[in-house]
Design an enzyme around this catalytic site. Structure first.
Site, mmCIF file in Angstrom:
data_model
loop_
_atom_site.group_PDB
_atom_site.id
_atom_site.type_symbol
_atom_site.label_atom_id
_atom_site.label_comp_id
_atom_site.label_asym_id
_atom_site.label_seq_id
_atom_site.Cartn_x
_atom_site.Cartn_y
_atom_site.Cartn_z
ATOM 1 N N ASP A 22 0.110 5.107 1.064
ATOM 2 C CA ASP A 22 0.021 5.998 2.225
ATOM 3 C C ASP A 22 0.027 5.192 3.526
ATOM 4 O O ASP A 22 -0.826 4.341 3.737
ATOM 5 C CB ASP A 22 -1.262 6.836 2.158
ATOM 6 N N ASP A 35 0.873 -1.172 0.000
ATOM 7 C CA ASP A 35 0.000 0.000 0.000
ATOM 8 C C ASP A 35 0.912 1.224 0.000
ATOM 9 O O ASP A 35 2.102 1.126 0.315
ATOM 10 C CB ASP A 35 -0.895 -0.034 1.238
ATOM 11 N N ASP A 89 -1.685 -0.919 5.864
ATOM 12 C CA ASP A 89 -1.983 -0.420 7.211
ATOM 13 C C ASP A 89 -3.465 -0.211 7.452
ATOM 14 O O ASP A 89 -3.848 0.355 8.489
ATOM 15 C CB ASP A 89 -1.232 0.891 7.477
#
Length: 234
Positions: free
Chosen positions: A17, A15, A174
Site C-alpha cells: 500500500d 511494500d 513509504d
C-alpha cells in the site's frame, strides 16, 4: 538476455500500500461505506489517503475518533475489513511507472517481491486480481510470520525466498516501519515519497538511503550501485 549478475542488487522488494499499489481509492472507499452505514458524513479523502499505510485501525480511528469504546472500535474495524474485502480492486492500480519498472527487473533477471503488513486474506486476492501474484518471486504478508515490520524477519525471509542475501536487496517503502525494517536487515532502503505520508511525519529523519519521487527512479539506483561496484573493482 541480461541477468542479475550485471547488477550488485539482485532483488527489489516492495511494500504494498502506497509503494507498489495505489490502494487508497478502495481503502478510503470502504471507509466511506462504513460511515454511510452509521449515518455519518464521509471523511476528507486527502486526509484519509495519508492514513492508508497505517491500516484499517488508523482509518477507523480517523472516521470515528480515538474516544470510541473498544467494543465499537473492534466492531467497526471488522465491518470495515468486510466492506474492503468486498470492494478490493475497484480502482486500485499500480503506481505510475511501476509496470515499466517491474518489466525492467524481470528482463534483467532481477527478482522482485512484496513485504507488507497487510493480512494475507487481502494481499493474495488483490495481487491475483491484478495479475501480479505469479510474477512476484515472494509475497510476505503481515500474518505470514511471527513478526512483522518494523521487525526485520519478513525482509530476511523474503531475501531467502529470492535466493539472495539481504545485503543484495533494495527495499522500497513509504512508512517509517518500512525504512526501519529494511535498515535493520542491512538492505538499501528507498523512501517512496509519492506514497501515503502524513504531513505531520518527518520522513527525512527515518534514515532511508535515498528518496524516490516516482517508481522508475528505482532503476537509477540499480545503475548507480552497479557503476559504484565497477569503480571499486577497478
Amino acid at each position: 538476455m541480461p541477468t542479475s549478475s550485471l547488477y550488485s542488487t539482485r532483488a527489489v522488494l516492495f511494500d504494498l500500500d502506497g509503494t507498489l499499489l495505489d490502494t487508497a481509492p478502495d481503502m478510503v472507499g470502504a471507509l466511506d461505506l462504513l460511515m454511510q452505514e452509521e449515518g455519518l458524513p464521509a471523511v476528507d479523502h486527502e486526509m484519509a489517503r495519508r492514513q492508508v499505510s497505517h491500516g484499517s485501525g488508523a482509518l477507523v480511528t480517523l472516521g470515528f475518533g480515538a474516544d470510541q469504546s473498544a467494543a465499537d472500535f473492534k466492531r467497526r474495524q471488522q465491518r470495515y475489513l468486510d466492506l474492503y474485502e468486498q470492494n478490493l480492486c475497484v480502482d486500485t492500480r499500480l503506481f505510475q511507472g511501476m509496470e515499466e519498472t517491474l518489466a525492467f527487473l524481470e528482463a534483467q533477471g532481477i527478482a522482485w517481491g512484496i513485504v507488507t503488513n497487510k493480512p494475507a486474506f487481502l494481499t493474495v486476492p488483490l495481487l491475483k486480481l491484478l495479475n501480479l501474484h505469479d510474477r512476484s518471486k515472494t509475497i510476505v504478508s503481515g500474518d505470514s510470520l511471527p513478526n512483522r515490520k518494523p521487525h526485520p524477519e519478513p525482509l530476511f525471509y523474503a531475501a531467502s525466498a529470492c535466493n539472495v542475501l539481504a545485503t543484495e536487496c533494495i527495499y522500497v517503502g513509504d512508512a517509517e516501519r518500512d525504512i526501519e525494517a529494511g535498515n535493520r536487515a542491512g538492505m538499501t532502503t528507498l523512501l517512496a515519497s509519492y506514497g501515503y505520508i502524513d504531513e505531520e511525519e518527518r520522513p527525512e529523519l527515518w534514515g532511508a538511503n535515498g528518496v524516490i519521487e516516482e517508481a522508475q527512479e528505482i532503476l537509477d539506483w540499480l545503475i548507480e550501485a552497479n557503476e559504484s561496484d565497477s569503480h571499486r573493482a577497478n
